[in-house]
Design a protein around this motif. Sequence first.
Motif, PDB file in Angstrom:
ATOM      1  N   UNK A   6       0.830  -1.200   0.000  1.00 23.65           N
ATOM      2  CA  UNK A   6       0.000   0.000   0.000  1.00 23.65           C
ATOM      3  C   UNK A   6       0.862   1.246   0.000  1.00 23.65           C
ATOM      4  N   UNK A   7       0.723   2.076  -1.018  1.00 21.37           N
ATOM      5  CA  UNK A   7       1.427   3.357  -1.053  1.00 21.37           C
ATOM      6  C   UNK A   7       0.541   4.398  -0.391  1.00 21.37           C
ATOM      7  N   UNK A   8       0.973   4.891   0.752  1.00 25.59           N
ATOM      8  CA  UNK A   8       0.199   5.861   1.519  1.00 25.59           C
ATOM      9  C   UNK A   8       0.781   7.248   1.292  1.00 25.59           C
ATOM     10  N   UNK A   9       0.008   8.154   0.721  1.00 26.46           N
ATOM     11  CA  UNK A   9       0.567   9.437   0.296  1.00 26.46           C
ATOM     12  C   UNK A   9      -0.466  10.549   0.416  1.00 26.46           C
ATOM     13  N   UNK A  10      -0.003  11.774   0.177  1.00 21.41           N
ATOM     14  CA  UNK A  10      -0.866  12.953   0.322  1.00 21.41           C
ATOM     15  C   UNK A  10      -0.684  13.529   1.715  1.00 21.41           C
ATOM     16  N   UNK A  11      -1.761  13.523   2.486  1.00 22.49           N
ATOM     17  CA  UNK A  11      -1.664  13.923   3.880  1.00 22.49           C
ATOM     18  C   UNK A  11      -2.128  15.339   4.161  1.00 22.49           C
ATOM     19  N   UNK A  12      -2.546  15.541   5.377  1.00 23.82           N
ATOM     20  CA  UNK A  12      -2.990  16.850   5.866  1.00 23.82           C
ATOM     21  C   UNK A  12      -1.762  17.605   6.347  1.00 23.82           C
ATOM     22  N   UNK A  13      -1.028  18.169   5.398  1.00 28.07           N
ATOM     23  CA  UNK A  13       0.261  18.788   5.700  1.00 28.07           C
ATOM     24  C   UNK A  13       0.607  19.792   4.618  1.00 28.07           C
ATOM     25  N   UNK A  14       1.439  20.765   4.986  1.00 29.83           N
ATOM     26  CA  UNK A  14       1.924  21.730   3.991  1.00 29.83           C
ATOM     27  C   UNK A  14       2.814  21.060   2.955  1.00 29.83           C
ATOM     28  N   UNK A  15       3.245  19.834   3.230  1.00 27.94           N
ATOM     29  CA  UNK A  15       4.089  19.093   2.293  1.00 27.94           C
ATOM     30  C   UNK A  15       3.284  18.079   1.474  1.00 27.94           C
ATOM     31  N   UNK A  16       1.982  18.306   1.348  1.00 30.49           N
ATOM     32  CA  UNK A  16       1.091  17.429   0.593  1.00 30.49           C
ATOM     33  C   UNK A  16       1.579  17.219  -0.841  1.00 30.49           C
ATOM     34  N   UNK A  37       0.388  -3.289  -6.232  1.00 34.41           N
ATOM     35  CA  UNK A  37       0.447  -1.937  -5.672  1.00 34.41           C
ATOM     36  C   UNK A  37      -0.948  -1.357  -5.513  1.00 34.41           C
ATOM     37  N   UNK A  38      -1.232  -0.862  -4.315  1.00 38.62           N
ATOM     38  CA  UNK A  38      -2.528  -0.274  -4.020  1.00 38.62           C
ATOM     39  C   UNK A  38      -2.337   1.165  -3.544  1.00 38.62           C
ATOM     40  N   UNK A  55      -2.449  -1.282 -12.092  1.00 40.83           N
ATOM     41  CA  UNK A  55      -1.921  -2.259 -13.046  1.00 40.83           C
ATOM     42  C   UNK A  55      -0.536  -1.884 -13.551  1.00 40.83           C
ATOM     43  N   UNK A  56      -0.205  -0.586 -13.478  1.00 41.23           N
ATOM     44  CA  UNK A  56       1.088  -0.115 -13.943  1.00 41.23           C
ATOM     45  C   UNK A  56       1.348   1.284 -13.425  1.00 41.23           C
ATOM     46  N   UNK A  57       2.481   1.857 -13.790  1.00 42.95           N
ATOM     47  CA  UNK A  57       2.807   3.209 -13.333  1.00 42.95           C
ATOM     48  C   UNK A  57       1.788   4.236 -13.831  1.00 42.95           C
TER      49      UNK A  57
END
Length: 357
Positions: A6-16, A37-38, A55-57
Amino acid sequence: MKIKLGLLYGGKSAEHQVSLQTALAVNKALDRTKFDVYPIYITEQGQWIKGERLEGPVENVAALQMKADAVSPLVLSKEMVPAEAAEETIDVVFPLLHGPNGEDGTVQGMLELMNIPYVGNGVLASAAGMDKVIMKNIFAQAGLPQANYTWFVRREWEKDRTAAYEKVEKELGYPCFVKPANLGSSVGINKCKNREELEAAFEEAFQFDRKIIIEENIVGREIEIGVLGNDEPRCSVVGEIVPKKEFYDYKAKYMDGDTGLIIPAEITAAEYEMIHDYAIRAFKALDGAGLTRADFFLTKEGQVYINEVNTMPGFTPFSMFPLLWQHAGVSYPELIQELVRLAIERHEEKQTIKYTM
């Protein structure tokens, strides 16, 4: 069998936005013969969205910014879903989050409670590595040489702003750097050469955090090294940042792409050994796991000062950490595979801990 990652990304942050760039690069680098990859996207408002298997990049960050019904993070956990849905859960989470609410131990703590293996540092190292004041206090206790510094919380500054400015001038002088204590990617950082600039820098830094740190200016080359491992960490080659501006700011890191990166940096064997030693000592002082990137100043006299460590360094095309390991003989896909292996290793060790009398 493939690992469900699981790719966990984004976030409640100024570095989103930085996190999105990191997720895009990692997704492109993953070996699909080894991973399913999820995507798991956290919006800027803090909503969680779990997507279907990729399924791919994907070609751009827009494709990663999914719009769907928000889900609870609990859907990730094998231990908190019905048995018939277990095959849809994640084996390992890769938190590609930068800044507060992701890199600071908050998400790590949640994943610990759900007993899910995750890439990178644990709660303590993540929290201490994010808070520059706590990090520098730990480094001081570990005997690592670093720039002089002081810090303030907003309430203290608001009570007597003049006293705060005078303390900085007395203890550190000009030029000095003002930074939010709990942000990375050079967000909210300013170099100050006089009182007017210092006042403006305080105002800006306090927009991003309730606590700020002010550091003396060290004149030296900016040297970085990658650390990889758990209890037996190893180091990459070293690299040098050659900013075209006064310092390596947000725009230079993520937008311009024209900041000079020298890999490997031209340093002596003795200087490398010192940087290597300090990086490992810093990693162990924080009880690190998986990875860090350690940043140093190297003066013309050969003195080495540790600046900070980054517990989840960027993986963008301009990022130093993967480039350092590529020059050390570890390719992008191999680096990610090793980080996942280290995550599983650390998780399995934790399962041996006894929690009952």
